[in-house]
Design a protein around this motif. Structure first.
Motif, PDB file in Angstrom:
ATOM      1  N   ALA A 133     -19.155  24.312  -4.069  1.00 14.69           N
ATOM      2  CA  ALA A 133     -20.095  23.243  -4.408  1.00 14.69           C
ATOM      3  C   ALA A 133     -19.388  22.140  -5.185  1.00 14.69           C
ATOM      4  N   ALA A 134     -18.446  22.535  -6.055  1.00 10.76           N
ATOM      5  CA  ALA A 134     -17.662  21.537  -6.787  1.00 10.76           C
ATOM      6  C   ALA A 134     -16.709  20.802  -5.854  1.00 10.76           C
ATOM      7  N   GLN A 135     -16.060  21.540  -4.949  1.00  9.99           N
ATOM      8  CA  GLN A 135     -15.130  20.913  -4.002  1.00  9.99           C
ATOM      9  C   GLN A 135     -15.821  19.878  -3.116  1.00  9.99           C
ATOM     10  N   ALA A 136     -17.086  20.098  -2.837  1.00 11.90           N
ATOM     11  CA  ALA A 136     -17.816  19.149  -1.988  1.00 11.90           C
ATOM     12  C   ALA A 136     -17.873  17.767  -2.633  1.00 11.90           C
ATOM     13  N   HIS A 137     -17.830  17.728  -3.960  1.00  9.04           N
ATOM     14  CA  HIS A 137     -17.858  16.445  -4.676  1.00  9.04           C
ATOM     15  C   HIS A 137     -16.467  16.002  -5.115  1.00  9.04           C
ATOM     16  N   GLN A 138     -15.565  16.953  -5.295  1.00 13.65           N
ATOM     17  CA  GLN A 138     -14.210  16.643  -5.761  1.00 13.65           C
ATOM     18  C   GLN A 138     -13.201  17.344  -4.847  1.00 13.65           C
ATOM     19  N   PRO A 139     -12.903  16.727  -3.691  1.00 14.70           N
ATOM     20  CA  PRO A 139     -12.007  17.382  -2.727  1.00 14.70           C
ATOM     21  C   PRO A 139     -10.602  17.632  -3.274  1.00 14.70           C
ATOM     22  N   GLU A 140     -10.190  16.875  -4.290  1.00 10.43           N
ATOM     23  CA  GLU A 140      -8.853  17.037  -4.853  1.00 10.43           C
ATOM     24  C   GLU A 140      -8.852  17.992  -6.052  1.00 10.43           C
ATOM     25  N   LEU A 141      -9.886  18.805  -6.198  1.00 12.62           N
ATOM     26  CA  LEU A 141      -9.999  19.715  -7.329  1.00 12.62           C
ATOM     27  C   LEU A 141      -8.789  20.655  -7.389  1.00 12.62           C
ATOM     28  N   GLN A 142      -8.141  20.704  -8.550  1.00 12.18           N
ATOM     29  CA  GLN A 142      -7.027  21.606  -8.794  1.00 12.18           C
ATOM     30  C   GLN A 142      -7.551  22.845  -9.525  1.00 12.18           C
ATOM     31  N   LEU A 143      -7.016  24.015  -9.172  1.00 14.69           N
ATOM     32  CA  LEU A 143      -7.512  25.271  -9.724  1.00 14.69           C
ATOM     33  C   LEU A 143      -6.365  26.132 -10.225  1.00 14.69           C
ATOM     34  N   TRP A 144      -6.599  26.790 -11.348  1.00 14.66           N
ATOM     35  CA  TRP A 144      -5.667  27.811 -11.824  1.00 14.66           C
ATOM     36  C   TRP A 144      -6.490  29.036 -12.215  1.00 14.66           C
ATOM     37  N   ALA A 145      -5.823  30.181 -12.312  1.00 14.26           N
ATOM     38  CA  ALA A 145      -6.564  31.430 -12.474  1.00 14.26           C
ATOM     39  C   ALA A 145      -5.848  32.382 -13.428  1.00 14.26           C
ATOM     40  N   SER A 146      -6.644  33.246 -14.071  1.00 10.38           N
ATOM     41  CA  SER A 146      -6.086  34.290 -14.931  1.00 10.38           C
ATOM     42  C   SER A 146      -7.048  35.469 -14.981  1.00 10.38           C
ATOM     43  N   PRO A 147      -6.530  36.681 -15.167  1.00  7.91           N
ATOM     44  CA  PRO A 147      -7.393  37.858 -15.338  1.00  7.91           C
ATOM     45  C   PRO A 147      -7.734  38.083 -16.806  1.00  7.91           C
ATOM     46  N   TRP A 148      -8.871  38.736 -17.040  1.00  8.58           N
ATOM     47  CA  TRP A 148      -9.237  39.231 -18.360  1.00  8.58           C
ATOM     48  C   TRP A 148      -8.822  40.692 -18.507  1.00  8.58           C
ATOM     49  N   SER A 149      -8.845  41.426 -17.399  1.00  3.30           N
ATOM     50  CA  SER A 149      -8.388  42.814 -17.430  1.00  3.30           C
ATOM     51  C   SER A 149      -7.867  43.206 -16.053  1.00  3.30           C
ATOM     52  N   PRO A 150      -6.781  43.974 -15.995  1.00  8.98           N
ATOM     53  CA  PRO A 150      -6.385  44.584 -14.730  1.00  8.98           C
ATOM     54  C   PRO A 150      -7.420  45.629 -14.313  1.00  8.98           C
ATOM     55  N   PRO A 151      -7.335  46.141 -13.098  1.00 14.45           N
ATOM     56  CA  PRO A 151      -8.156  47.298 -12.730  1.00 14.45           C
ATOM     57  C   PRO A 151      -7.978  48.414 -13.759  1.00 14.45           C
ATOM     58  N   THR A 152      -9.039  49.143 -14.043  1.00 12.11           N
ATOM     59  CA  THR A 152      -9.000  50.113 -15.144  1.00 12.11           C
ATOM     60  C   THR A 152      -7.960  51.205 -14.933  1.00 12.11           C
ATOM     61  N   TRP A 153      -7.664  51.559 -13.674  1.00 12.57           N
ATOM     62  CA  TRP A 153      -6.705  52.634 -13.423  1.00 12.57           C
ATOM     63  C   TRP A 153      -5.264  52.208 -13.686  1.00 12.57           C
ATOM     64  N   MET A 154      -5.048  50.926 -13.906  1.00 10.54           N
ATOM     65  CA  MET A 154      -3.713  50.440 -14.256  1.00 10.54           C
ATOM     66  C   MET A 154      -3.500  50.375 -15.768  1.00 10.54           C
ATOM     67  N   LYS A 155      -4.515  50.756 -16.540  1.00 17.00           N
ATOM     68  CA  LYS A 155      -4.454  50.600 -17.992  1.00 17.00           C
ATOM     69  C   LYS A 155      -4.285  51.947 -18.706  1.00 17.00           C
ATOM     70  N   THR A 156      -3.689  51.914 -19.869  1.00 14.39           N
ATOM     71  CA  THR A 156      -3.439  53.147 -20.623  1.00 14.39           C
ATOM     72  C   THR A 156      -4.716  53.803 -21.105  1.00 14.39           C
ATOM     73  N   ASN A 157      -5.778  53.004 -21.331  1.00 14.93           N
ATOM     74  CA  ASN A 157      -7.034  53.595 -21.825  1.00 14.93           C
ATOM     75  C   ASN A 157      -8.052  53.832 -20.718  1.00 14.93           C
ATOM     76  N   GLY A 158      -7.747  53.442 -19.491  1.00 13.28           N
ATOM     77  CA  GLY A 158      -8.648  53.684 -18.369  1.00 13.28           C
ATOM     78  C   GLY A 158      -9.976  52.973 -18.464  1.00 13.28           C
ATOM     79  N   HIS A 159     -10.059  51.899 -19.223  1.00 16.26           N
ATOM     80  CA  HIS A 159     -11.315  51.189 -19.450  1.00 16.26           C
ATOM     81  C   HIS A 159     -11.060  49.684 -19.423  1.00 16.26           C
ATOM     82  N   TYR A 160     -12.110  48.920 -19.060  1.00 15.90           N
ATOM     83  CA  TYR A 160     -11.930  47.473 -18.984  1.00 15.90           C
ATOM     84  C   TYR A 160     -11.823  46.811 -20.353  1.00 15.90           C
ATOM     85  N   ALA A 161     -12.431  47.400 -21.398  1.00 17.74           N
ATOM     86  CA  ALA A 161     -12.484  46.783 -22.723  1.00 17.74           C
ATOM     87  C   ALA A 161     -11.383  47.324 -23.621  1.00 17.74           C
ATOM     88  N   GLY A 162     -11.252  46.670 -24.799  1.00 15.58           N
ATOM     89  CA  GLY A 162     -10.259  47.128 -25.752  1.00 15.58           C
ATOM     90  C   GLY A 162     -10.808  47.334 -27.139  1.00 15.58           C
TER      91      GLY A 162
END
Length: 462
Positions: A133-162
């Motif tokens: 919906a944003a791209q429809a108005h701003q075709p040149e929209l630039q995007l960057w991304a980051s995670p808040w947590s890896p999948p839980t099975w990749m973590k030492t505590n097995g949970h999304y939170a800390g």
């Protein structure tokens, strides 16, 4: 004697009660007496890449309460070039963040190192339509991304939170047990080769999946707030742990033409990033840094020590859900601080929330738009108009111009656009109106600024 010609500049003013009002009474002088502010037009600073905010699930959920015509007008005002704020650079979460509907990742199947169960299906309900919906108005929209947590099975505590909820402040249960609590300065990710390879591939699958939908991601950061174990999705990393990840993430992103920034840094310690950059194998892939919250105390040092790296202010401090004028005034201080210390981009956080701004994990934050869940009406907040005071006329590629004041004026930001027009954004924080004159090369603008106001003045090219 000062000689004047008719004003050719555009002037908009926002006060607590009247946002974004066109004003007259501005003068552009060909010859000047002593100015209050001198712009050092021959000493341009860093290039500005843009302004934006973050696409979050709860943001789209609030906008879905509006009818299609209202939603169209809101998104047009936010993103369409030459219409409103013209936002052009935004953030996307990789999986759940603290303003998601609930925790999720793209692969919660334990031991799925081949990522056979990887899926962005949940994003099709919220984030994908929001971005499109944003791209429809701003075709040149630039995007960057980051995670808040890896999948839980990749973590030492097995949970999304800390962290566990704090009684009296946040009573929303996240299911974390005391023995799963994370600690700053430790790695909550399992630093073993199969996990590091799989997580780097996870980023790659995310990039590919979004690209197939016509949503290109230009840059990624390895972790949101890598020092902070939180009650919501989070994961702490040490500089050494992030350096190990970069040796795998770098090639995955390089083959896709995607940049890597270090971040997001939320501590006032530039060495936390400096230690990662000291590891040559991973640092070779890094082209910038992302800084937010208490990272403001490190931004000047990062700009001085690593002048070759671009700096994004990645998340403006989020307020308390009141969306009041007090916080808008504070936000202006943040903008000045980051931009005057080398930031190439400045990003708000929540685009839209229901009134009160409550997250799934129990806290409240501000937003550019608030939606009333009772009558499905909406309003733009004070901080939206403040952001618009910069983003509406500061073009990508503009250069920040340093200023010098003969009379103690220090509440301005000045930019020279690629088309040679000049944007002056200035606050009068006094309870009375005040006169100000600003020298721009051989031209001087003079205006009477309303009490307790923000102004944007666009001066066309000579």
């Amino acid at each position: 004697m000062t000689q004047r010609r008719p004003a050719t500049a555009t002037w908009f003013v926002t006060t607590r009660d009247r946002p974004w009002q066109s004003r007259s009474g501005l003068h552009v002088d060909t010859v000047s007496a002593r100015p209050d502010v001198i712009a050092k037009m021959d000493q341009p600073g860093q290039a500005i890449e843009g302004f934006g905010a973050s696409f979050n699930e709860l943001g789209w959920g609030s906008l879905e309460l509006l009818d299609s015509e209202q939603r169209y007008e809101v998104l047009r005002e936010l993103f369409a070039p030459g219409v409103g704020a013209g936002l052009n650079l935004c953030r996307v979460p990789i999986g759940a963040n603290d303003f998601s509907r609930e925790w999720y990742s793209y692969d919660e199947t334990p031991g799925d190192f081949a990522l056979e169960q990887f899926s962005i299906a949940q994003d099709h309900d919220t984030l994908v339509p929001f971005i499109r919906a944003a791209q429809a108005h701003q075709p040149e929209l630039q995007l960057w991304a980051s995670p808040w947590s890896p999948p839980t099975w990749m973590k030492t505590n097995g949970h999304y939170a800390g962290a566990m909820p704090a009684p009296g402040w946040n009573d929303t249960d996240n299911g974390l047990n005391p023995d799963q609590v994370g600690t700053e300065g430790t790695d909550m990710f399992i630093l073993e080769e199969p996990y590091l390879r799989a997580y780097a591939a996870y980023f790659g699958r995310f990039i590919d999946s979004y690209r197939e939908l016509g949503i290109p991601i230009q840059m990624v950061m390895p972790q949101n707030e890598f020092n902070s174990p939180q009650v919501f999705p989070s994961c702490t990393w040490t500089p050494d742990g992030l350096a190990q990840l970069l040796t795998h993430l770098g090639p995955e992103m390089q083959q896709r033409g995607v940049e890597i920034f270090l971040g997001t840094l939320e501590r006032g310690n530039d060495r936390l990033l400096g230690d990662i950059l000291a590891a040559p194998q991973g640092a070779a892939y890094v082209t910038g840094v992302g800084v937010q919250w208490e990272g403001k105390k490190a931004v000047a040092a990062l700009h001085r020590i690593h002048p070759d790296l671009r700096i994004y202010q990645t998340e403006q401090e989020c307020g308390d859900g009141h969306n009041d004028w007090r916080h808008a005034r504070y936000s202006w201080r943040l903008m000045k601080h980051f931009l005057n210390n080398g930031a190439n981009a400045y990003m708000y956080w929540n685009i839209s929330l229901l009134e009160g701004g409550r997250s799934r994990w129990g806290w409240t934050q501000n937003s550019l738009i608030t939606v009333d869940p009772q009558d499905h009406s909406y309003r733009f907040t004070h901080e939206y108009y403040l952001l618009k005071h910069l983003s509406a006329y500061v073009q990508p590629g503009a250069r920040l111009i340093d200023t010098w004041s003969l009379a103690g004026f220090d509440d301005q930001l000045i930019f020279r656009n690629p088309d040679a027009s000049v944007v002056v954004v200035i606050q009068n924080d006094l309870s009375d109106e005040t006169d100000v004159s600003v020298l721009l090369g051989d031209r001087m603008i003079t205006a009477t600024l309303p009490a307790d106001s923000f102004s944007t003045i666009l001066v066309p090219a000579p």
